[in-house]
Write a protein that holds these residues in place. Structure first.
Motif, short mmCIF file in Angstrom:
data_model
loop_
_atom_site.label_atom_id
_atom_site.label_comp_id
_atom_site.label_asym_id
_atom_site.label_seq_id
_atom_site.Cartn_x
_atom_site.Cartn_y
_atom_site.Cartn_z
N GLY A 292 0.82 -1.20 0.00
CA GLY A 292 0.00 0.00 0.00
C GLY A 292 0.85 1.25 0.00
O GLY A 292 2.02 1.24 -0.41
N LEU A 293 0.27 2.33 0.50
CA LEU A 293 0.88 3.65 0.39
C LEU A 293 1.20 4.24 1.75
O LEU A 293 0.54 3.94 2.75
N LEU A 294 2.21 5.09 1.73
CA LEU A 294 2.57 5.90 2.88
C LEU A 294 2.36 7.36 2.52
O LEU A 294 2.86 7.84 1.50
N TYR A 295 1.60 8.08 3.38
CA TYR A 295 1.37 9.51 3.20
C TYR A 295 2.16 10.24 4.29
O TYR A 295 1.75 10.20 5.46
N PRO A 296 3.28 10.90 3.96
CA PRO A 296 4.09 11.53 5.01
C PRO A 296 3.33 12.59 5.81
O PRO A 296 3.46 12.67 7.02
N THR A 297 2.56 13.45 5.13
CA THR A 297 1.72 14.44 5.81
C THR A 297 0.31 14.24 5.31
O THR A 297 -0.12 14.81 4.31
N PHE A 298 -0.43 13.39 6.03
CA PHE A 298 -1.73 12.91 5.57
C PHE A 298 -2.80 13.99 5.73
O PHE A 298 -2.83 14.73 6.72
N LEU A 299 -3.69 14.04 4.71
CA LEU A 299 -4.85 14.93 4.77
C LEU A 299 -5.89 14.41 3.80
O LEU A 299 -5.55 13.95 2.70
N MET A 300 -7.16 14.49 4.24
CA MET A 300 -8.27 14.13 3.35
C MET A 300 -8.68 15.37 2.57
O MET A 300 -9.02 16.40 3.15
N VAL A 301 -8.61 15.26 1.24
CA VAL A 301 -8.99 16.37 0.36
C VAL A 301 -10.13 15.88 -0.53
O VAL A 301 -9.94 14.98 -1.35
N ASN A 302 -11.32 16.49 -0.35
CA ASN A 302 -12.51 16.11 -1.12
C ASN A 302 -12.80 14.62 -0.98
O ASN A 302 -13.18 13.95 -1.94
N GLY A 303 -12.58 14.10 0.21
CA GLY A 303 -12.85 12.69 0.47
C GLY A 303 -11.78 11.74 0.01
O GLY A 303 -11.95 10.52 0.14
N ASN A 304 -10.69 12.24 -0.54
CA ASN A 304 -9.60 11.39 -1.02
C ASN A 304 -8.36 11.58 -0.15
O ASN A 304 -7.99 12.71 0.18
#
Length: 530
Positions: A350-362
């Motif tokens: 899967g994926l790693l998001y270093p600075t995670f944020l939900m943008v428009n549900g994504n």
């Protein structure tokens, strides 16, 4: 009645060439300067795919990811050898043809130049006043005195002279052709330097997590491309540890979110029992050990993950290298394999998001810095296929004998974790913990023994190019003769001096040159105008 026999038709038309003539014509075409320039241009064009398309000898994972995204183009690219351009047959063919063409250009031109270098200046034309640039004047001096002065003046201006009868012939600028030959010879030297590096050198890449180390032997490399004549015994026995990796992120201004500084602090040893030394490895500032250079070419993150199996035992624990898919946000892809898990082996991707944020549900990462890291992976259980003996990439999960884990209602299950969190896997398969984050650096280690040869070729090419541009071959003639006296028996009206010049490179300051020569012959200051 006499009869005549018709002549037999010729076996071939005059326009047809024999095999020998065809070979001679082909050789002349190959060794022409035009063909050499075309091949040099083709070599430059052929190198473009190597910088645009991922290369297997530089980043094998990038090649595999590209192939996954372009399944239709992959077979075509493989047949054209576009994933290994510089090792391809067509690139090698252009390379070798260019070498042959340059050699064929240089050898005959060198013979011609050597004969011209030893030849005497050409005889003065019969009528110098017909040349575009000429000058005449009359003097009371004897012809022999004028010829002697002309010889001294022209020698002082670095002309090579030859006196024949009533004229002095002079020529200079022989080094112009030498500059042309030096330039073409330098191109051969550059090509030879690259060939030496390709045959006896090597290039490899490795990813090292902060706090870990590397020893220069074949088993430590992630990818390694040796030269055809390279020997493992020629590899320097150095080693190094990545003590710390510093990176500065810009948090304001037009370049907000971009990285500014990359420094990997290394502790290295040139031999296994050698003295420890420190070096701050930066981009474009490689560490050189012997004939080997170590470059910093990339970085990323390795989340520390702990996988427990269905029995509660630790099946895997440690950093896992995730490779960036987006260089702006460092959203990265990675694979976790736990072959020791029981009763079934566990795999995650899967994926790693270093600075995670939900943008428009994504889900997305808005920054490359690890300010709010989050893992989002799919989980699989079954047989990883690692016991088959076939080599596997650590960045690819073989799912042929694996089953994707789902929730009780059959919907998709994802391992979504922030740092410090733990999630239980369905069906009692175990659990996954996101323990923390470590940075990693990617270094390229290369040995190019022909680098000095190639650099010398570049310098020689520059010198030859400057010589061919600024040295102008020029010819000057000075002819003297006594003017005929009148019918009264006068000895004459003095000595007629004719001076003419010819610039063989086209367009030059020949009139100014002739004016200076005439001024010197007349004994006038050169600044004085005639």
């Amino acid at each position: 009645m006499a009869t005549t026999t018709a002549p037999k038709p010729p076996t071939s038309t005059p326009s047809e060439m024999t095999a020998k003539e065809l070979l001679r014509w082909s050789w002349r075409q190959l060794t022409s300067m035009r063909t050499a320039l075309v091949l040099l241009f083709l070599l430059a064009l052929a190198a473009i795919p190597g910088s645009v398309i991922p290369q297997s000898d530089v980043d094998a994972f990038a090649v595999s990811r590209w192939q996954e995204r372009h399944p239709k183009l992959t077979p075509v690219y493989e047949k054209l050898q576009l994933f290994s351009v510089f090792d391809s047959a067509w690139f090698s063919a252009i390379y070798l043809l260019l070498v042959v063409s340059l050699v064929g250009c240089i050898l005959p031109r060198t013979r011609v130049y050597w004969r011209g270098l030893r030849a005497k200046p050409p005889t003065a034309p019969r009528n110098l006043t017909r040349l575009p640039d000429h000058a005449t004047y009359t003097t009371d001096e004897a012809p022999d005195e004028v010829l002697a002065r002309a010889a001294r003046v022209l020698q002082g201006r670095r002309y090579r002279i030859e006196t024949r009868g009533d004229a002095v012939s002079a020529e200079r600028g022989y080094l112009r052709e030498a500059g042309n030959l030096l330039f073409h010879l330098a191109v051969l030297v550059v090509l030879a330097g690259f060939a030496i590096g390709s045959l006896w050198g090597y290039k490899g890449g490795v990813i090292v997590v902060e706090g870990n180390g590397f020893s220069n032997n074949l088993t430590q490399y992630d990818d390694f491309v040796p030269g055809s004549l390279m020997r493992a015994s020629a590899m320097e026995p150095f080693s190094f540890d990545v003590d710390k990796f510093d990176i500065t992120w810009l948090m304001s201004g037009p370049r907000k979110g971009m990285a500014q500084k990359f420094v990997a602090d290394l502790t290295y040893r040139e031999t296994p029992d050698g003295e420890e030394k420190k070096y701050p490895l930066r981009v474009n500032h490689p560490l050189s050990i012997g004939g080997t250079d170590i470059f910093l070419i990339g970085h990323g993150y390795a989340p520390r993950i702990t996988v427990r199996d269905g029995n509660g035992d630790v099946a895997y624990s440690g950093p896992v290298i995730f490779l960036p898919e987006d260089q702006a946000t460092f959203t990265s892809f990675g694979v976790v394999k736990a072959p020791d898990a029981r009763p079934k082996q566990i795999g995650l991707e899967g994926l790693l998001y270093p600075t995670f944020l939900m943008v428009n549900g994504n889900p997305t990462s808005v920054l490359g810095d690890d300010r709010n890291p989050r893992l989002s992976m799919l989980a699989y259980a079954g047989n990883l296929g690692m016991d088959s003996g076939d080599p596997q990439s650590v960045y690819v999960l073989d799912k042929d004998r694996m089953k994707q884990l789902t929730k009780d209602d059959g919907s998709m299950f994802r391992v979504d974790l922030f740092q410090g969190q733990t999630v239980d896997l369905p069906d009692g398969a175990g659990s996954v913990t996101f323990d923390g984050m470590d940075p990693w650096v990617r270094v390229q280690i290369s040995r190019t023994p022909g680098q000095g040869v190639a650099l010398a070729g570049v310098v020689l090419a520059l010198i030859g190019l400057l010589g061919s541009l600024f040295i102008r071959p020029r010819r000057v003639w000075v002819r003297v003769r006594r003017r005929e006296g009148d019918s009264s028996g006068d000895d004459g009206d003095g000595t007629l001096v004719e001076v003419a010049g010819l610039d063989r490179s086209g367009g030059g300051d020949v009139p100014a040159e002739l004016e200076q020569i005439v001024a010197a012959l007349q004994g006038r200051p050169q600044e004085e105008k005639s």
